[in-house]
Design an enzyme around this catalytic site. Structure first.
Site, PDB file in Angstrom:
ATOM      1  CB  ILE A   1      -0.886   0.030   1.280  1.00 45.52           C
ATOM      2  CG1 ILE A   1      -1.637  -1.302   1.477  1.00 45.52           C
ATOM      3  CG2 ILE A   1      -1.841   1.233   1.262  1.00 45.52           C
ATOM      4  CD1 ILE A   1      -2.696  -1.618   0.473  1.00 45.52           C
TER       5      ILE A   1
ATOM      6  CB  ALA B   1      12.373  -2.312  11.047  1.00 47.97           C
TER       7      ALA B   1
ATOM      8  CG  ASN C   1      12.743   2.321  10.209  1.00 47.11           C
ATOM      9  OD1 ASN C   1      13.186   1.223   9.850  1.00 47.11           O
ATOM     10  ND2 ASN C   1      13.180   2.933  11.281  1.00 47.11           N
TER      11      ASN C   1
ATOM     12  N   PRO D   1      12.687  -8.814   4.253  1.00 46.16           N
ATOM     13  CG  PRO D   1      12.248  -7.848   2.184  1.00 46.16           C
ATOM     14  CD  PRO D   1      12.414  -9.173   2.849  1.00 46.16           C
TER      15      PRO D   1
ATOM     16  CD  GLU E   1       3.004  -8.253   7.382  1.00 50.83           C
ATOM     17  OE1 GLU E   1       2.982  -8.683   8.523  1.00 50.83           O
ATOM     18  OE2 GLU E   1       2.057  -8.356   6.590  1.00 50.83           O
TER      19      GLU E   1
ATOM     20  CB  VAL F   1      12.190  -4.097  22.779  1.00 50.22           C
ATOM     21  CG1 VAL F   1      12.561  -4.934  23.993  1.00 50.22           C
ATOM     22  CG2 VAL F   1      13.158  -2.934  22.613  1.00 50.22           C
ATOM     23  N   PRO F   2      10.078  -6.317  21.654  1.00 52.20           N
ATOM     24  CG  PRO F   2       7.823  -5.802  22.037  1.00 52.20           C
ATOM     25  CD  PRO F   2       9.111  -5.193  21.595  1.00 52.20           C
TER      26      PRO F   2
ATOM     27  CD  GLU G   1      21.822  -2.234  15.583  1.00 51.76           C
ATOM     28  OE1 GLU G   1      21.359  -1.426  16.419  1.00 51.76           O
ATOM     29  OE2 GLU G   1      23.034  -2.433  15.438  1.00 51.76           O
TER      30      GLU G   1
ATOM     31  CB  CYS H   1      15.322   2.684  15.913  1.00 45.87           C
ATOM     32  SG  CYS H   1      16.795   2.903  14.920  1.00 45.87           S
TER      33      CYS H   1
ATOM     34  CD  GLU I   1      22.654  -3.213  11.715  1.00 43.23           C
ATOM     35  OE1 GLU I   1      21.829  -2.283  11.745  1.00 43.23           O
ATOM     36  OE2 GLU I   1      22.524  -4.221  10.998  1.00 43.23           O
TER      37      GLU I   1
HETATM   38  P1  NDP Z   1       8.871  -5.605  14.266  1.00 43.08           P
HETATM   39  O1  NDP Z   1       9.647  -5.968  15.462  1.00 43.08           O
HETATM   40  O2  NDP Z   1       7.418  -5.725  14.277  1.00 43.08           O
HETATM   41  O3  NDP Z   1       9.371  -6.461  13.017  1.00 43.08           O
HETATM   42  C1  NDP Z   1      10.735  -6.502  12.621  1.00 43.08           C
HETATM   43  C2  NDP Z   1      10.926  -7.643  11.642  1.00 43.08           C
HETATM   44  O4  NDP Z   1      10.882  -8.888  12.341  1.00 43.08           O
HETATM   45  C3  NDP Z   1       9.856  -7.722  10.562  1.00 43.08           C
HETATM   46  O5  NDP Z   1      10.459  -8.124   9.348  1.00 43.08           O
HETATM   47  C4  NDP Z   1       8.942  -8.790  11.112  1.00 43.08           C
HETATM   48  O6  NDP Z   1       8.162  -9.406  10.128  1.00 43.08           O
HETATM   49  C5  NDP Z   1       9.932  -9.750  11.730  1.00 43.08           C
HETATM   50  N1  NDP Z   1       9.388 -10.643  12.746  1.00 43.08           N
HETATM   51  C6  NDP Z   1       8.293 -10.457  13.531  1.00 43.08           C
HETATM   52  N2  NDP Z   1       8.148 -11.507  14.379  1.00 43.08           N
HETATM   53  C7  NDP Z   1       9.160 -12.361  14.127  1.00 43.08           C
HETATM   54  C8  NDP Z   1       9.558 -13.622  14.668  1.00 43.08           C
HETATM   55  N3  NDP Z   1       8.890 -14.200  15.660  1.00 43.08           N
HETATM   56  N4  NDP Z   1      10.651 -14.228  14.163  1.00 43.08           N
HETATM   57  C9  NDP Z   1      11.363 -13.630  13.178  1.00 43.08           C
HETATM   58  N5  NDP Z   1      11.032 -12.463  12.622  1.00 43.08           N
HETATM   59  C10 NDP Z   1       9.954 -11.809  13.097  1.00 43.08           C
HETATM   60  O7  NDP Z   1       9.351  -4.116  13.949  1.00 43.08           O
HETATM   61  P2  NDP Z   1       8.753  -3.091  12.901  1.00 43.08           P
HETATM   62  O8  NDP Z   1       8.924  -3.596  11.511  1.00 43.08           O
HETATM   63  O9  NDP Z   1       7.407  -2.694  13.391  1.00 43.08           O
HETATM   64  O10 NDP Z   1       9.779  -1.879  13.053  1.00 43.08           O
HETATM   65  C11 NDP Z   1       9.681  -0.938  14.052  1.00 43.08           C
HETATM   66  C12 NDP Z   1      10.638  -1.259  15.185  1.00 43.08           C
HETATM   67  O11 NDP Z   1      11.953  -1.401  14.696  1.00 43.08           O
HETATM   68  C13 NDP Z   1      10.683  -0.152  16.193  1.00 43.08           C
HETATM   69  O12 NDP Z   1      10.593  -0.661  17.486  1.00 43.08           O
HETATM   70  C14 NDP Z   1      12.054   0.464  15.983  1.00 43.08           C
HETATM   71  O13 NDP Z   1      12.563   1.081  17.101  1.00 43.08           O
HETATM   72  C15 NDP Z   1      12.868  -0.683  15.503  1.00 43.08           C
HETATM   73  N6  NDP Z   1      13.971  -0.222  14.700  1.00 43.08           N
HETATM   74  C16 NDP Z   1      15.237  -0.317  15.205  1.00 43.08           C
HETATM   75  C17 NDP Z   1      16.304   0.167  14.509  1.00 43.08           C
HETATM   76  C18 NDP Z   1      17.677   0.048  15.052  1.00 43.08           C
HETATM   77  O14 NDP Z   1      18.614   0.025  14.284  1.00 43.08           O
HETATM   78  N7  NDP Z   1      17.880  -0.048  16.337  1.00 43.08           N
HETATM   79  C19 NDP Z   1      16.129   0.788  13.207  1.00 43.08           C
HETATM   80  C20 NDP Z   1      14.771   0.814  12.748  1.00 43.08           C
HETATM   81  C21 NDP Z   1      13.728   0.308  13.494  1.00 43.08           C
HETATM   82  P3  NDP Z   1       6.801  -8.756   9.614  1.00 43.08           P
HETATM   83  O15 NDP Z   1       6.742  -7.349  10.108  1.00 43.08           O
HETATM   84  O16 NDP Z   1       6.939  -8.825   8.176  1.00 43.08           O
HETATM   85  O17 NDP Z   1       5.731  -9.619  10.178  1.00 43.08           O
END
Ligand code: NDP
Length: 485
Positions: free
Chosen positions: A29, A152, A154, A178, A180, A231-232, A251, A285, A459
C-alpha cells in the site's frame, strides 16, 4: 496497467526472481494515498528451503574468493546504486511513504556508503601472528557462514545494505527477509549485487511475515541472525537464535533522551530536536523523543520549536518540496494517534499538531507536547511517530538520572556550549550511539547500536566486521611433542 513499483516476482533466490503464488498475498500500500500499488506473496516452505540451501552452497565458493575480489563487487554495487539513486529513491518512497526530499539523500545513498565502506575493508580482514619462542600461534578471521537478515519497515534499502554489505565482505552469504510492510526495496539490492558480479545465491531475498522470519531463525543451517525491529520481536528472535547457539545482532527500539542545557544555541537545539523527532515522520529507532530542556530556556525553546515546526511542508511525498510524509501504514497511524490521545488525557500540554492531517493517506501533523512528566505513557513507551515530548529539568545530576531511567539505551544527545559538561554528561548516559550538539547522524564509519533492551552488537564501522566474522587460532609447534606417556 501494472504499477511501476510492482516487482517482477516476490523473491530473489540464486541470482534470479522467483515466484510462488501459493504463499499468502501481501498487498503493498502506498502510504500517501492508501492505494494498493503491488502484491507480493509470502514465502512458502519450499521457497524458504530453496533460499537457505542455495545460500548455504553459494557461501563456500564466496568465502574462498580473495577479499579484494569480494570488495570489488561490493564497490561496483555501490556505484550502480549511486547511478540509479533517483529511481531507487522513488521506489523507497513508494515502499515507505517517506518524502523524496529524504529518500534522495538517506536511503540508496546510505546503502551505497555501506557497500563501498565494507567493500573497501574486505581485503584487510587479516589475522595476527603471535610468537611463542620457537612456536607460534596465528589467527584467521573467518566468515560465520550463512546469515539471516530481518528488516524493519522504516529504511528498507538501508537495512538490507547495512546487514548485507558487512556480511558479504566477510565471506558470508545472506538470506534477507524485509518487513512485510515494505517488501520492494531489498529486491533491488539483490538485483544490483548480481549485476555487480556477486555469485548467484550469495544474497537472497524472501518475503513474509513473522512466521517466515521464525522459520529462517530456527533453521540449523543458519549461523547468524541480524534483526532490526522492536524490542518484543528482538526478545523472541534472540531466544530462538540462542536455542541454536547462533550469533546475533539486535538493532531494536528506543526512547532516547535529548538534553538541552540553558547555554545551548537555541536554533541548533531546535534543529536537533526536529531532526531527532520528525525526520521520516518520526519513524526512526534512534529518535530523541524525550527532549529535556533546562527550565531557564524552556518557553523560548518551545516558541521557536512551534514556529519552525509550522514550516513543515506536509503533502505529496513525490514532490521534492515536501518535507514531511505519512505514517507507513494505517495501523501505525492509529497507534500513534492513540498515543497522542493518551498524552492529552494524561495532562501533557499540546504545543502544536495533535491531529491526523486532512489528506488522503496516513498523515499525522508533527506534534509537540510540553510539561511532560517521566511517568506519562508518552514519555515511557516508544511511539515510532512524530510525537515529541518536552520535559523540563533543573540540574545536570537530576537530568542524567531521569534520562537513564528507562529500559532502552539506543541513543542520547546533549546540546550545550560547555564542552566539559557535554563529555561528562555523555559519559554518564546509558546509550550506544550519542551526539554532542547534533542529533541522528549515522555515517557508515561510526558504530551504530544500543545498550540495555535496545540491542546487542553493533552495525556499521569496523565493529560490524567483528559481528559477521569469527577468529580461528592455530598453534604451530616447531619441535617434538612431549607427552606424559
Ligand atoms: P517488528 O519488530 O514488528 O518487526 C521486525 C521484523 O521482524 C519484521 O520483518 C517482522 O516481520 C519480523 N518478525 C516479527 N516476528 C518475528 C519472529 N517471531 N521471528 C522472526 N522475525 C519476526 O518491527 P517493525 O517492523 O514494526 O519496526 C519498528 C521497530 O523497529 C521499532 O521498534 C524500531 O525502534 C525498531 N527499529 C530499530 C532500529 C535500530 O537500528 N535499532 C532501526 C529501525 C527500526 P513482519 O513485520 O513482516 O511480520
Amino acid at each position: 496497467m501494472t504499477h511501476p513499483a510492482q516487482p517482477k516476482a516476490s523473491h530473489f533466490i540464486n541470482g534470479a526472481y522467483v515466484e510462488d503464488t501459493a504463499g499468502t498475498p501481501i498487498p503493498v500500500i502506498y502510504a500517501a494515498t492508501g492505494e494498493q500499488i503491488a502484491t507480493v506473496y509470502a514465502a512458502t516452505p519450499a521457497i524458504v528451503e530453496q533460499a537457505l540451501s542455495t545460500a548455504k552452497e553459494a557461501q563456500k565458493a564466496w568465502a574462498k574468493m580473495t577479499g579484494t575480489e569480494r570488495g570489488r563487487i561490493l564497490r561496483r554495487a555501490a556505484d550502480i546504486m549511486r547511478e540509479r539513486n533517483h529511481d531507487l529513491s522513488v521506489l523507497e518512497t513508494y515502499d515507505t511513504g517517506k518524502p523524496l526530499q529524504e529518500t534522495l539523500v538517506a536511503d540508496a545513498t546510505s546503502g551505497a556508503d555501506a557497500l563501498e565502506y565494507f567493500g573497501g575493508l574486505a581485503a584487510s580482514l587479516t589475522g595476527e601472528h603471535i610468537p611463542l619462542g620457537e612456536d607460534w600461534v596465528y589467527t584467521k578471521r573467518e566468515a560465520l557462514g550463512l546469515c539471516v537478515g530481518i528488516g524493519a519497515w522504516n529504511y528498507p534499502t538501508q537495512i538490507a545494505c547495512w546487514k548485507g554489505a558487512p556480511a558479504l565482505a566477510c565471506g558470508n552469504s545472506m538470506v534477507f527477509k524485509p518487513s512485510e510492510t515494505t517488501p520492494l526495496c531489498a529486491l533491488k539490492v539483490a538485483e544490483i549485487l548480481i549485476e555487480a558480479g556477486a555469485p548467484a545465491g550469495v544474497f537472497n531475498v524472501v518475503q513474509g511475515m513473522g512466521e517466515v522470519g521464525g522459520a529462517l531463525v530456527t533453521d540449523p543451517r543458519v549461523d547468524k541472525v541480524s534483526l532490526t525491529g522492536s524490542v518484543p520481536t528482538g526478545k523472541k528472535v534472540y531466544a530462538a537464535a540462542a536455542a541454536g547457539m547462533k550469533h546475533v545482532t539486535m538493532e531494536l527500539g528506543g526512547k532516547s533522551p535529548l538534553i538541552i542545557f540553558d547555554d545551548a544555541d537555541i536554533d541548533n537545539a531546535v534543529g536537533g530536536a526536529i531532526n531527532g523527532n520528525f525526520y521520516s515522520s518520526g519513524q526512526v529507532c534512534s529518535n530523541g523523543t524525550r527532549v529535556f530542556v533546562q527550565k531557564g530556556i524552556k518557553e523560548k525553546f518551545l516558541a521557536r520549536l512551534a514556529e519552525r515546526t509550522g514550516n513543515a511542508i506536509i503533502g505529496d511525498p513525490m514532490d521534492e518540496a515536501t518535507s514531511f510524509g505519512p505514517m507507513v501504514t494505517e495501523n501505525q497511524m492509529n497507534i500513534v494517534l492513540g498515543y497522542i490521545e493518551k498524552g492529552k488525557e494524561e495532562g501533557a500540554r499540546l504545543i502544536c499538531g495533535g491531529n491526523r492531517a486532512d489528506k488522503d493517506g496516513y498523515f499525522i501533523e508533527p506534534t509537540v507536547f510540553a510539561d511532560v512528566t517521566d511517568d506519562m505513557t508518552i514519555a515511557r513507551e516508544e511511539i515510532f511517530g512524530p510525537v515529541m515530548s518536552v520535559l523540563d529539568f533543573d540540574t545536570e545530576e537530576e537530568v542524567v538520572a531521569r534520562a537513564n531511567d528507562t529500559e532502552f539505551g539506543l541513543s542520547a544527545g546533549v546540546f550545550t556550549k560547555d564542552f566539559t559538561r557535554a563529555h561528562r554528561v555523555i559519559g554518564n548516559l546509558e546509550a550506544g550511539s550519542c551526539f554532542i550538539n547534533s542529533y541522528n547522524d549515522a555515517p557508515v564509519e561510526a558504530p551504530f547500536g544500543g545498550v540495555k533492551a535496545s540491542g546487542v552488537g553493533r552495525e556499521n564501522s569496523k565493529e560490524a566486521i567483528k559481528h559477521f566474522s569469527q577468529v580461528k587460532s592455530v598453534y604451530v609447534r616447531m619441535g617434538d611433542v612431549e607427552a606424559a606417556f
